[in-house]
Design a protein around this motif. Structure first.
Motif, PDB file in Angstrom:
ATOM      1  N   GLU A 117      36.885  22.644  32.505  1.00 53.98           N
ATOM      2  CA  GLU A 117      36.628  23.085  31.133  1.00 53.98           C
ATOM      3  C   GLU A 117      36.406  24.595  31.069  1.00 53.98           C
ATOM      4  N   THR A 118      35.709  25.138  32.058  1.00 50.84           N
ATOM      5  CA  THR A 118      35.506  26.587  32.113  1.00 50.84           C
ATOM      6  C   THR A 118      36.836  27.316  32.292  1.00 50.84           C
ATOM      7  N   ALA A 119      37.632  26.863  33.268  1.00 53.81           N
ATOM      8  CA  ALA A 119      38.929  27.499  33.540  1.00 53.81           C
ATOM      9  C   ALA A 119      39.891  27.322  32.376  1.00 53.81           C
ATOM     10  N   ASN A 120      39.789  26.206  31.687  1.00 53.12           N
ATOM     11  CA  ASN A 120      40.692  25.946  30.571  1.00 53.12           C
ATOM     12  C   ASN A 120      40.406  26.889  29.402  1.00 53.12           C
ATOM     13  N   ARG A 121      39.141  27.181  29.159  1.00 57.46           N
ATOM     14  CA  ARG A 121      38.802  28.141  28.106  1.00 57.46           C
ATOM     15  C   ARG A 121      39.329  29.532  28.467  1.00 57.46           C
ATOM     16  N   GLU A 122      39.180  29.906  29.734  1.00 60.19           N
ATOM     17  CA  GLU A 122      39.708  31.195  30.180  1.00 60.19           C
ATOM     18  C   GLU A 122      41.227  31.260  29.995  1.00 60.19           C
ATOM     19  N   SER A 123      41.883  30.160  30.333  1.00 62.71           N
ATOM     20  CA  SER A 123      43.348  30.122  30.248  1.00 62.71           C
ATOM     21  C   SER A 123      43.814  30.189  28.799  1.00 62.71           C
ATOM     22  N   ALA A 124      43.116  29.496  27.909  1.00 61.73           N
ATOM     23  CA  ALA A 124      43.500  29.501  26.493  1.00 61.73           C
ATOM     24  C   ALA A 124      43.483  30.909  25.923  1.00 61.73           C
ATOM     25  N   ASP A 125      42.538  31.722  26.377  1.00 65.17           N
ATOM     26  CA  ASP A 125      42.405  33.083  25.865  1.00 65.17           C
ATOM     27  C   ASP A 125      43.541  34.000  26.313  1.00 65.17           C
ATOM     28  N   LEU A 126      44.356  33.552  27.243  1.00 67.55           N
ATOM     29  CA  LEU A 126      45.492  34.359  27.693  1.00 67.55           C
ATOM     30  C   LEU A 126      46.705  34.211  26.777  1.00 67.55           C
ATOM     31  N   PHE A 127      46.650  33.229  25.870  1.00 64.81           N
ATOM     32  CA  PHE A 127      47.742  33.011  24.926  1.00 64.81           C
ATOM     33  C   PHE A 127      47.325  33.527  23.547  1.00 64.81           C
ATOM     34  N   ASP A 128      48.299  33.796  22.709  1.00 64.79           N
ATOM     35  CA  ASP A 128      48.035  34.321  21.372  1.00 64.79           C
ATOM     36  C   ASP A 128      48.661  33.438  20.306  1.00 64.79           C
ATOM     37  N   GLY A 129      48.072  33.480  19.126  1.00 62.35           N
ATOM     38  CA  GLY A 129      48.673  32.870  17.956  1.00 62.35           C
ATOM     39  C   GLY A 129      48.976  31.392  18.100  1.00 62.35           C
TER      40      GLY A 129
END
Length: 219
Positions: A73-85
């Protein structure tokens, strides 16, 4: 050993129907005999210099899987922030693991020093031991599908979570954590293709003849 046409077709059927499973897992326990068949299949993967660098950590306890899920869950939040829009919105809508749903987890590691510092086949390409361990993961995946088990690779996970949760010695490399279990159904196509994240590349774009630039055979 000669394989029959039917046996050949069964192999291709398993390959083409393998899926990265995330959401269809059932809580049904996997018999120990089946688990051992999976591990034996993985252990018979090819390896450079026959060094067999892999080890398999079998995880069934929910407390351990919960710790790994928290790491995801921690890594997934970090990964989501690498995408836009829209891409970020799409990413956040995807289910990308089944850590708690699947009754079995297997972590594959690679001991890069298993047979010493100089290994036949690693002298020029030292990363071949890592590739060998990935072959074990592929064997595990195909064996799971042949057993009508779903399997998913959880790659959105920091290695330190697994080192700590599973007590993995620091000198070992982590290849991956895999969720395994019986499923309610197997999807007819890859999930990321089904939900519009990515489509399968046409095989003609991946094949080159003689040189990189030649994608069609000379007539």
């Amino acid at each position: 050993m000669h394989f029959t046409e039917q046996e050949r077709e069964t192999l291709y059927k398993v390959i083409f129907n393998r899926r990265d499973v995330r959401r269809e897992f059932l809580p049904d326990p996997i018999p120990e005999a089946v688990i051992q068949r999976l591990l034996k299949a993985a252990h018979h993967a090819p390896s450079v210099g026959f060094m067999q660098p892999w080890d398999f950590i079998v995880i069934t306890q929910s407390d351990t899987r919960r710790r790994i899920k928290e790491g995801f869950e921690t890594a997934n939040r970090e990964s989501a922030d690498l995408f836009d829009g829209e891409r970020k919105t799409k990413y956040q809508s995807l289910k990308l693991e089944g850590i708690m749903e699947a009754p079995l987890g297997i972590c594959i590691t690679c001991d890069r020093q298993r047979t010493g510092n100089v290994v036949l086949g690693k002298t020029i390409k030292p990363e071949m031991d890592l590739f060998s361990a990935v072959c074990a993961a592929q064997n595990l995946w195909l064996a799971a599908r042949a057993e009508n088990l779903g399997m998913g690779w959880v790659s959105i996970l920091h290695d330190d979570v697994l080192y700590e949760a599973l007590g993995i010695p620091e000198h070992l490399e982590i290849i991956g954590y895999f969720c395994i279990g019986y499923v309610s159904e197997f999807q007819p196509s890859p999930e990321l293709e089904k939900y519009g994240w990515q489509s399968r590349r046409d095989i003609s774009q991946a094949i080159h003849y003689e040189k990189w630039s030649n994608t069609e055979k000379d007539q």
